[in-house]
Design an enzyme around this catalytic site. Sequence first.
Site, PDB file in Angstrom:
ATOM      1  CE  LYS A  79     -23.928 -45.249  -7.449  1.00 54.67           C
ATOM      2  NZ  LYS A  79     -25.109 -44.526  -8.020  1.00 54.67           N
ATOM      3  CB  SER A 154     -23.811 -44.283 -11.804  1.00 53.33           C
ATOM      4  OG  SER A 154     -24.670 -43.938 -10.739  1.00 53.33           O
ATOM      5  CB  SER A 178     -27.819 -44.069 -11.047  1.00 54.41           C
ATOM      6  OG  SER A 178     -27.015 -43.456 -12.014  1.00 54.41           O
TER       7      SER A 178
END
Length: 485
Positions: A79, A154, A178
């Site tokens: 990420k 997210s 997330s």
Amino acid sequence: MSLFALTLHEASEKLRRREISSVELTEAVLQRIAATDDRVRAYLTLARDSAMEQAKQADARLASGQPSSPLLGVPLAVKDNFLTQGLRTTCASKILGDFMPPYDATAVAKLRAAGAVIVGKTNLDEFAMGSSAENSAFFPTCNPWNLQRIPGGSSGGSAAAVAADQCIAALGTDTGGSIRQPAACCGVVGLKPTYGRVSRYGIIAFASSMDQVGPMTKDTRDSALLLQALAGHDPADSTSSNHAVADYSAALTGEVKNLRIGVPKEYFVGGMQPEVEKSVREAIRQFEQAGAKIEEISLPHTEYAVAVYYIVATAEASSNLARYDGMRFGHRADAKDLTETYMISRDEGFGSEVKRRIMLGTYVLSAGYYDAYYLKAQRVRRLIKEDFDNAFKRCDVIVTPTAPTTAFKIGEKTSDPLQMYLSDIYTISINLAGLPALSLPCGLDNNNLPIGLQIIGKHFDEATVLRVADSYEQETNWHNQKPKL
Ligand code: GLN
């Protein structure tokens, strides 16, 4: 079977037996990305050249036959809120622009030391604020199961990349859901470890009392392997824990007989998509058939969790994001003096959700409102944690849905932040309490979209969470379902 479709444990075994090379595997993954990412848009930055270089080095290490980590030679995605030395890191924000980190996050350094191949950085909601990946300053990511739908957020890029076989596994972060909510939306396994289990050093801070790193994988066995590589104390993160790290793969015995599973009544009330409830109830029946004992429990302060989270998280974010002032790194506006440089850089660099959070957080911390909002929220946070402490006297794990609905349409909730915030209604309490929790696939809805089952454990009891998830996978086939891309 195409190499890119392998799980981590399958790939690792084939590499070790020298049936495949890391170069072949990495090439297959990069080709898969080339063939699909114009539609999915999971990656913000690709690291083709360095990935091929790392694959060659991994092959040399594999050839030496020395004992090594199961991650050696395996292509992973990270990420884009983890610092990666020499690899662009944006946090999906214009304010970081083309930021090139001078060092690696501890989690990334551990992957590199294990010999993993880092193929690229995945998309997210700007500063990890969101539940749909639509808040990225660059572009939204699409759900591989249905390109008109959000992948969750997210960590939407990591979830989509795993689901689309654009990597063997990925790293995400979870502050309020997330890792788990996008895992549920994309039909993959996402684990948020106990707060402090994995170092936060080098993670771009959002809400430091809840941020946690975790694996996003194709199955639970992979989750155990990746957690093993990540877990442990780090002197560079004072909130990382000294608690002994368990042997997570050894914990996967497939056995749930006499295990006490709590089902909180507050998590099965209005607003849930009927197919989600049906699949989760079915999974609970499955556990019962396997010999687990099902207990109805109560977590009475659940209804306050979303409100408490949006006070605590925004307060911490407003403080953490004060450092983006256009001075030392990131976007700097052309302005006439220092104050204007701060103001215009921040105005141009931050997107609207990030600004909303900074304003909310500054407000709840300001003199006159601090006691009424921030302090009150901290007190209710304690009550939420005590709800779990009490529940865990009667059960070993707690099972709930991960999200109230399956993946919604891109654009459906962008104009209503409160609706977006409610996507995390089942995941947020767990961050407030600092507990470990995992989401795994447990069904498909009428639109052929994945449904997530959440398993919550006691502090530092990831081993039991993983055991329960793995036992479910052994009896079912949901984790093997793939989107058609
Ligand atoms: N969706 C939640 C938020 O917007 C959680 C985000 C996260 O876990 N990083 O804050």
